[in-house]
Design a protein around this motif. Structure first.
Motif, PDB file in Angstrom:
ATOM      1  N   CYS A  98       1.035  -3.040   3.584  1.00 20.12           N
ATOM      2  CA  CYS A  98      -0.282  -2.625   3.118  1.00 20.12           C
ATOM      3  C   CYS A  98      -0.933  -3.757   2.343  1.00 20.12           C
ATOM      4  O   CYS A  98      -0.275  -4.725   1.948  1.00 20.12           O
ATOM      5  CB  CYS A  98      -0.172  -1.373   2.247  1.00 20.12           C
ATOM      6  N   SER A 106      -5.979   1.112  -0.408  1.00 16.90           N
ATOM      7  CA  SER A 106      -5.327   0.872   0.874  1.00 16.90           C
ATOM      8  C   SER A 106      -6.135   1.465   2.017  1.00 16.90           C
ATOM      9  O   SER A 106      -6.383   0.816   3.040  1.00 16.90           O
ATOM     10  CB  SER A 106      -3.916   1.464   0.860  1.00 16.90           C
ATOM     11  N   ASP A 353       0.312   4.796   3.998  1.00 20.73           N
ATOM     12  CA  ASP A 353      -0.730   3.994   3.343  1.00 20.73           C
ATOM     13  C   ASP A 353      -0.171   2.963   2.352  1.00 20.73           C
ATOM     14  O   ASP A 353      -0.867   2.020   1.983  1.00 20.73           O
ATOM     15  CB  ASP A 353      -1.794   4.877   2.680  1.00 20.73           C
ATOM     16  N   HIS A 354       1.068   3.118   1.911  1.00 23.27           N
ATOM     17  CA  HIS A 354       1.735   2.118   1.057  1.00 23.27           C
ATOM     18  C   HIS A 354       3.180   2.546   0.904  1.00 23.27           C
ATOM     19  O   HIS A 354       3.595   3.610   1.376  1.00 23.27           O
ATOM     20  CB  HIS A 354       1.063   1.987  -0.313  1.00 23.27           C
ATOM     21  N   THR A 374       4.980  -2.343  -1.038  1.00 21.59           N
ATOM     22  CA  THR A 374       4.038  -2.838  -0.023  1.00 21.59           C
ATOM     23  C   THR A 374       4.491  -2.638   1.415  1.00 21.59           C
ATOM     24  O   THR A 374       3.674  -2.668   2.330  1.00 21.59           O
ATOM     25  CB  THR A 374       3.778  -4.340  -0.241  1.00 21.59           C
ATOM     26  N   VAL A 376       5.507  -0.704   4.682  1.00 19.48           N
ATOM     27  CA  VAL A 376       5.096   0.608   5.187  1.00 19.48           C
ATOM     28  C   VAL A 376       5.657   0.861   6.583  1.00 19.48           C
ATOM     29  O   VAL A 376       5.934  -0.078   7.337  1.00 19.48           O
ATOM     30  CB  VAL A 376       3.561   0.736   5.231  1.00 19.48           C
ATOM     31  N   GLU A 399      -0.173  -6.265   9.326  1.00 16.97           N
ATOM     32  CA  GLU A 399      -0.784  -5.690   8.136  1.00 16.97           C
ATOM     33  C   GLU A 399      -1.617  -4.484   8.518  1.00 16.97           C
ATOM     34  O   GLU A 399      -2.120  -4.386   9.643  1.00 16.97           O
ATOM     35  CB  GLU A 399      -1.662  -6.737   7.453  1.00 16.97           C
ATOM     36  N   LEU A 400      -1.777  -3.564   7.577  1.00 16.27           N
ATOM     37  CA  LEU A 400      -2.572  -2.376   7.874  1.00 16.27           C
ATOM     38  C   LEU A 400      -4.020  -2.713   8.185  1.00 16.27           C
ATOM     39  O   LEU A 400      -4.686  -1.997   8.929  1.00 16.27           O
ATOM     40  CB  LEU A 400      -2.493  -1.384   6.705  1.00 16.27           C
ATOM     41  N   SER A 441      -0.692  -8.954   0.058  1.00 17.99           N
ATOM     42  CA  SER A 441      -0.924  -7.734  -0.708  1.00 17.99           C
ATOM     43  C   SER A 441      -1.394  -8.120  -2.106  1.00 17.99           C
ATOM     44  O   SER A 441      -1.222  -9.272  -2.538  1.00 17.99           O
ATOM     45  CB  SER A 441       0.352  -6.891  -0.804  1.00 17.99           C
TER      46      SER A 441
END
Length: 518
Positions: A98, A106, A353-354, A374, A376, A399-400, A441
């Protein structure tokens, strides 16, 4: 016989002839078949073209506070059969991160397609649209391309008290659980809250909450996530014949860890142990930690000091129970997707979300730049044409913020110019493909100093810098993820690691653009 010999023609045959009547009857019997066959041949090109060009649906499953402690992530003690099955059918990303380890920042980053420094959403009381009035969000982008975009449960960070949802993103008003919204059900919990209400105003806590865990005899559907699953099933029935982007957001395992007793029973009390690193990371700077303030807002948790071991064990057990409860709701939704025959034309993405701490590093909950804060879970199940094989895994750094461009590319939509992530669609075709050099992050510690921690994760290392508003150094962290994956000892101040610190600082300061794949 009119079909062969129209009335009045010179060749018309008398119908009173038995042989003629027999022939006429046979022709009229098969006539509808030939007419239907002709129609099919005439329309076939259009039918096939429509099937080929129908847009790919998106089922977007977001989960609150979910760390990658699942069966499919090699956590054999976890009972998550439905998420595990999804991983067996799709692509599991082992190193997904995240951009900010708390809910609202996030989600703003994911749905806006940009990083927290761009959204300027750094806490749960600021929202994406006021900060970026003209942004085209992920669901809005699909809506603008003819999709029915719907939000069920927690997609944006919204609630009854906060204007966090974004009407411009959706085709209909967002749906956020049924009523009443209850978190506790047992007599003990209700008595606890009733006794708080009896306290004088100056001694009463701001939030009237029972303890942060409860096992109840209630059914799944009295809880918000059970209601969300039912609503998703109903919605899939309603929109199955049109292109849809369906966001389904589950809140468990967010605090409080409350769910039906049957999920607690999956984790017998004697099987729960404290983590081996149930202590603060050695030599880590003070901003790396927090005082458990989210947990301390629940009944029975002391306002300061250590959490007793019995409570810590209940927190761990309750968290795991809520993960299995959420897994069951995911299974209900995926089963309905299959029942409606939508599997082959629907892209499913499952993400947390995290991350989350359950005593590790001396912490509970999120709000850190540690690996546990961080890291996920992320699983994508694409139609066979878009992924190399079912059940594949990728160790590439993703990464998200990459979700927006990835889903748009897989759906064949043009990517907006404002995006700050990288589509990882190529990894579905080649999970071992060389990819990003780093994932980024950050976390902002509230207070007058405004201390920002910026963290970079490479394949083998994590490096974090903490600075105040004036840019003064408030601490540095370095962890060797191969030798110390639990991040038990900060080695940034060891002179032997000076060159590695310098190298990681250069990657952090070069930023995300310099780390994108070639």
């Amino acid at each position: 016989m009119r079909l062969l010999y129209p009335e009045g023609s010179a060749t018309q045959l008398p119908r009173n002839n038995p042989r003629v009547r027999s022939f006429y009857t046979r022709v009229m019997t098969v006539r509808p078949f030939f007419l239907l066959l002709a129609a099919l041949f005439t329309c076939a090109p259009f039918v096939l073209h429509a099937a080929e060009t129908r847009p790919m649906n998106v089922l977007f499953i977001a989960v609150d506070d979910l760390r990658p402690e699942l069966g499919c992530y090699d956590a054999a003690h976890m009972k998550t059969p439905h998420i595990d099955k999804l991983a067996q059918e799709g692509t599991l990303f082992e190193k997904a991160y995240c951009q900010f380890a708390v809910c609202n920042p996030s989600r703003a980053s994911v749905l806006g397609g940009v990083r927290p420094d761009t959204t300027q959403v750094m806490a749960n009381n600021k929202f994406l649209r006021p900060m970026m009035p003209d942004v085209v969000t992920l669901p809005q982008h699909f809506k603008n391309h003819g999709y029915t975009a719907l939000s069920l449960g927690k997609i944006f960070h919204h609630s009854e008290r906060e204007p966090g949802d974004d009407p411009q993103s959706w085709s209909e008003p967002a749906w956020y659980h049924g009523e009443p919204y209850r978190q506790w059900f047992t007599k003990e919990s209700n008595d606890f809250i009733a006794n708080l209400k009896k306290l004088p105003p100056d001694k009463r806590p701001k939030l009237l909450r029972a303890p942060p865990f409860e096992a109840s005899p209630e059914s799944d559907d009295v809880y918000p996530d059970g209601m969300t699953a039912l609503k998703a099933i109903e919605t899939l029935n309603r929109v199955k014949d049109q292109p849809f982007f369906l966001g389904v957001g589950f809140v468990k395992p967010h605090l409080p860890f409350t769910c039906p007793q049957k999920y607690w029973d999956l984790y017998p009390e004697e099987s729960i142990k404290l983590p081996p690193n149930y202590y603060r990371t050695k030599d880590a700077p003070e901003p790396a930690f927090h005082n458990l303030y989210e947990l301390r807002s629940y009944g029975g948790i002391p306002p300061k000091g250590d959490i007793d071991d019995a409570t810590a064990l209940k927190l761990i057990r309750g968290y795991r129970a809520c993960v299995s409860f959420m897994d069951a709701q995911v299974g209900r939704v995926l089963a309905e997707l299959d029942r409606q025959g939508l599997r082959e034309n629907t892209l499913v993405v499952f993400w947390g979300d995290h991350g989350y701490h359950l005593g590790e590093n001396g912490l509970f909950t999120k709000m850190t730049n540690f690996e546990l804060g961080t890291h996920v879970p992320l699983i994508v199940r694409a139609p066979a044409s878009a992924q190399k094989a079912a059940g594949q895994r990728s160790s590439a750094l993703v990464e998200l913020v990459d979700l927006y461009p990835t889903l748009a590319e897989l759906a064949g939509l043009k990517l907006p110019s404002h995006l700050e992530g990288t589509s990882f669609a190529p990894l579905l075709k080649d999970p071992a493909k060389p990819w990003k050099k780093a994932a980024f992050s950050q976390y902002l510690r509230p207070g007058k100093e405004g201390i920002m921690g910026r963290s970079v994760r490479t394949r083998d290392w994590r490096y974090t810098e903490w600075k105040d508003r004036e840019g003064n150094n408030m601490g540095v962290e370095l962890y060797d993820e191969n030798k110390d994956p639990q991040e038990n000892t900060n080695i940034a101040t060891d002179a032997a690691n000076a060159e590695k610190v310098k190298e990681m600082a250069a990657i952090l300061n070069a930023g995300w653009k310099a780390a994108t794949p070639n």
